[in-house]
Design an enzyme around this catalytic site. Structure first.
Site, PDB file in Angstrom:
ATOM      1  N   HIS A  48       0.840  -1.206   0.000  1.00  0.00           N
ATOM      2  CA  HIS A  48       0.000   0.000   0.000  1.00  0.00           C
ATOM      3  C   HIS A  48       0.874   1.256   0.000  1.00  0.00           C
ATOM      4  O   HIS A  48       0.666   2.175  -0.793  1.00  0.00           O
ATOM      5  CB  HIS A  48      -0.927  -0.027   1.222  1.00  0.00           C
ATOM      6  CG  HIS A  48      -1.623   1.285   1.489  1.00  0.00           C
ATOM      7  ND1 HIS A  48      -2.509   1.859   0.598  1.00  0.00           N
ATOM      8  CD2 HIS A  48      -1.563   2.138   2.559  1.00  0.00           C
ATOM      9  CE1 HIS A  48      -2.957   3.001   1.102  1.00  0.00           C
ATOM     10  NE2 HIS A  48      -2.401   3.197   2.285  1.00  0.00           N
ATOM     11  N   HIS A  72       3.347   7.393   5.644  1.00  0.00           N
ATOM     12  CA  HIS A  72       2.136   8.050   6.137  1.00  0.00           C
ATOM     13  C   HIS A  72       1.319   7.207   7.124  1.00  0.00           C
ATOM     14  O   HIS A  72       0.499   7.751   7.861  1.00  0.00           O
ATOM     15  CB  HIS A  72       1.263   8.536   4.978  1.00  0.00           C
ATOM     16  CG  HIS A  72       0.372   7.484   4.380  1.00  0.00           C
ATOM     17  ND1 HIS A  72       0.754   6.704   3.326  1.00  0.00           N
ATOM     18  CD2 HIS A  72      -0.871   7.074   4.703  1.00  0.00           C
ATOM     19  CE1 HIS A  72      -0.216   5.864   3.024  1.00  0.00           C
ATOM     20  NE2 HIS A  72      -1.221   6.059   3.839  1.00  0.00           N
ATOM     21  N   GLU A  76       0.066   5.803  12.776  1.00  0.00           N
ATOM     22  CA  GLU A  76      -1.269   5.282  13.066  1.00  0.00           C
ATOM     23  C   GLU A  76      -1.260   3.769  13.277  1.00  0.00           C
ATOM     24  O   GLU A  76      -1.970   3.260  14.133  1.00  0.00           O
ATOM     25  CB  GLU A  76      -2.197   5.646  11.908  1.00  0.00           C
ATOM     26  CG  GLU A  76      -3.666   5.521  12.234  1.00  0.00           C
ATOM     27  CD  GLU A  76      -4.528   6.022  11.070  1.00  0.00           C
ATOM     28  OE1 GLU A  76      -4.102   6.977  10.374  1.00  0.00           O
ATOM     29  OE2 GLU A  76      -5.600   5.459  10.845  1.00  0.00           O
ATOM     30  N   ASP A  77      -0.452   3.064  12.518  1.00  0.00           N
ATOM     31  CA  ASP A  77      -0.579   1.603  12.474  1.00  0.00           C
ATOM     32  C   ASP A  77       0.599   0.800  13.015  1.00  0.00           C
ATOM     33  O   ASP A  77       0.558  -0.423  13.009  1.00  0.00           O
ATOM     34  CB  ASP A  77      -0.839   1.150  11.023  1.00  0.00           C
ATOM     35  CG  ASP A  77      -2.167   1.675  10.494  1.00  0.00           C
ATOM     36  OD1 ASP A  77      -3.076   1.887  11.323  1.00  0.00           O
ATOM     37  OD2 ASP A  77      -2.277   1.884   9.275  1.00  0.00           O
ATOM     38  N   ASP A 138      -3.284   8.377  -1.167  1.00  0.00           N
ATOM     39  CA  ASP A 138      -3.683   7.296  -0.259  1.00  0.00           C
ATOM     40  C   ASP A 138      -5.077   6.790  -0.630  1.00  0.00           C
ATOM     41  O   ASP A 138      -5.295   5.591  -0.826  1.00  0.00           O
ATOM     42  CB  ASP A 138      -3.672   7.864   1.175  1.00  0.00           C
ATOM     43  CG  ASP A 138      -4.122   6.868   2.224  1.00  0.00           C
ATOM     44  OD1 ASP A 138      -3.725   5.693   2.147  1.00  0.00           O
ATOM     45  OD2 ASP A 138      -4.865   7.278   3.150  1.00  0.00           O
ATOM     46  N   ASP A 259     -22.284  16.973 -24.043  1.00  0.00           N
ATOM     47  CA  ASP A 259     -20.830  16.766 -23.987  1.00  0.00           C
ATOM     48  C   ASP A 259     -20.436  15.342 -23.580  1.00  0.00           C
ATOM     49  O   ASP A 259     -19.396  15.130 -22.987  1.00  0.00           O
ATOM     50  CB  ASP A 259     -20.182  17.789 -23.048  1.00  0.00           C
ATOM     51  CG  ASP A 259     -20.648  17.626 -21.608  1.00  0.00           C
ATOM     52  OD1 ASP A 259     -21.691  16.975 -21.398  1.00  0.00           O
ATOM     53  OD2 ASP A 259     -19.965  18.134 -20.706  1.00  0.00           O
TER      54      ASP A 259
HETATM   55 MN    MN Z   1      -2.905   4.628   4.021  1.00  0.00          MN
END
Ligand code: MN
Length: 491
Positions: A48, A72, A76-77, A138, A259
């Site tokens: 990822h 990133h 958090e993880d 992301d 269009d």
């Molecule tokens: Mn992510």
């Protein structure tokens, strides 16, 4: 295939050894931090981060942003702490990572956590636009792998993608990112409508596409005979989600939408745009009221192009879009296109990077307005009322551009210039004509405000304006005045 830093390098033009070093360091650090984790699909979690970094490289992001993209999710993880990350990578990268990190589960729950995390993200974005770019990269990868997410979560994520992230991409003029997010989220968000629109479009294009190819070929020849400079001439099919938006406004009558297929002509310079337009209008009659000059009057998100719809001689109508290569690149990548594409005539030595475009007007406005918003729920409401509303672009008499939500009045305009001018607005002129101060503004209006110290806001003004910004100032004024009256009465 095992991800390698080289797979990222090849997407970064003019990459140097320093750039490679920072990306490689972030690559190794992130790979190690996430080593025990897996995605819902069962593949290593690090894939990822690798894909997000590649998305960022495709969006012309600078190496620091790409490194932050790789990192990133570590706060958090994983067990990595802010202190460790700062020690390894310095405060700039940590700021970017913090900006996209959700708030902890323990302190906040449910909708409050969601709204607070979103608010935090927007505040960080206001300080540094690269936070948004990382979040979009992301989300782009997450939405492309949504099939692996548990069913009950898919629709929520898809709708959030449409309502927040696609709109954000649109506000930044990142047309290609916006369409990708929308078309990938659409089937999960509204499965029945998706089926319906897909079938309608298929029937329509099987009939019109061969015809359009013919028109394109003829036009190409004509332009060549008349020696117009054309770099590229092709056509594009309207994206499914934006087609659905238009179908809803037109009772699902696909023949009312002009269009769906549009011819696109790319030319070298701005004057070539008008030259090609002249030739086309000489060959085919334009449909009145459909011509739009977004070069002279760009859309609020910066989009530039000429649009015209013509009768092609066989009873059909065709939309034609004319633009330069530079405008085309901008329409696809928006704010992040400015890194490598520079306007002709601008100082060539001046290096434009995302880092330099730290504060843009829209984030400044958001930052200003959210100061007065108390609860997370109010923040979400404001976000949808002002920030993602359709925007109009109007001018001061000096030609400065002011961007406001559709339906804004001259009062909103006055407050957008300065709260003092808003508080003392006594009259307004639109395009040289006197109007009442509750008059709604149209795209391209030139607005002149007269103000007078004796003029003061009253309660009726609250119904005469649209933006949270103006309303907040009016309320504040009324409250202070109310306070003063109370004190006077007490005396
Ligand atoms: Mn992510």
């Amino acid at each position: 295939m095992e991800p390698k830093p080289q797979d990222i390098f090849v997407l970064v033009p003019d990459i140097n050894e320093d750039d490679k070093a920072i990306i490689t360091k972030a690559f190794d650090f992130s790979k190690n931090a996430h080593r025990t984790q897996e995605r819902n699909s069962g593949e290593p979690y690090f894939n990822h981060l690798f894909e997000v970094a590649r998305n960022l490289a495709r969006m012309n992001a600078d190496p620091v942003t790409i490194a932050a993209g790789l990192l990133h999710d570590v706060l958090e993880d994983t067990d990595v702490t802010e202190e460790e990350l700062t020690k390894e990578f310095g405060p700039e990268i940590v700021f970017l990572v913090q900006g996209v990190t959700k708030l902890g589960h323990l302190k906040y729950k449910g909708v409050v956590r969601h709204a607070e995390s979103l608010r935090k993200f927007f505040i960080a974005s206001a300080h540094d636009i690269r936070v948004v770019i990382i979040k979009l990269a992301d989300r782009l990868h997450n939405i492309s792998t949504l099939e692996h997410v548990p069913k009950d979560k898919q629709q929520r994520i898809a709708i959030e993608t449409l309502e927040i992230y696609a709109r954000l991409a649109d506000r930044l003029g990142m047309g290609s990112i916006k369409s990708q997010l929308e078309d990938m989220a659409f089937p999960y968000a509204y499965p029945e409508e998706f089926e319906k629109v897909t079938t309608l479009l298929k029937d329509y294009t099987s009939f019109t596409e061969p015809h359009l190819a013919q028109v394109a070929a003829t036009l190409k020849e004509e332009l060549m005979i008349l020696e117009a400079d054309v770099t590229r001439l092709d056509y594009r099919v309207k994206h499914l989600y934006s087609l659905w938006q238009k179908l809803k406004q037109n009772d699902y009558d696909i023949t009312k939408i002009y269009d769906i297929l549009a011819l696109r002509i790319l030319v070298p310079t701005v004057s070539d745009c008008y030259h090609a337009l002249g030739i086309i209008h000489g060959l085919y009659k334009p449909l009145p009221g459909r011509f739009k000059d977004y070069i002279a009057l760009p859309k609020p998100n910066g989009y530039r192009s000429l649009h015209t719809t013509v009768f092609d001689g066989s009873g059909e109508m065709v939309e034609i879009q004319i633009r330069t290569e530079g405008m085309h690149h901008e329409a696809e990548y928006g704010i992040s296109s400015h890194v490598y594409y520079k306007e002709i005539g601008k100082n060539k030595d001046e290096k434009t990077t995302l880092k330099n475009i730290k504060k843009s007007d829209w984030t400044k406005e958001l930052l200003e307005a959210q100061k007065n918003i108390e609860s997370p729920e109010d923040f979400l409401k404001h976000l949808h009322l002002d920030f993602f509303e359709k925007r109009v672009f109007v001018y001061t008499p000096k030609g400065d551009v002011i961007e406001l939500p559709e339906g804004s009045s001259t009062i909103d305009f006055a407050y957008a210039i300065h709260s003092d001018i808003g508080n003392h607005i006594s009259g307004a002129k639109i395009n040289g004509k006197m109007v009442s101060i509750d008059t709604q503004l149209q795209r391209g209006d030139v607005v002149e405000i007269t103000h007078n110290e004796r003029q003061k806001p009253n309660r009726k003004w609250l119904d005469m304006c649209k933006t949270t910004f103006a309303k907040t100032h009016i309320r504040k004024f009324l409250k202070e005045k109310g306070g003063m009256m109370d004190k006077m009465l007490l005396r």
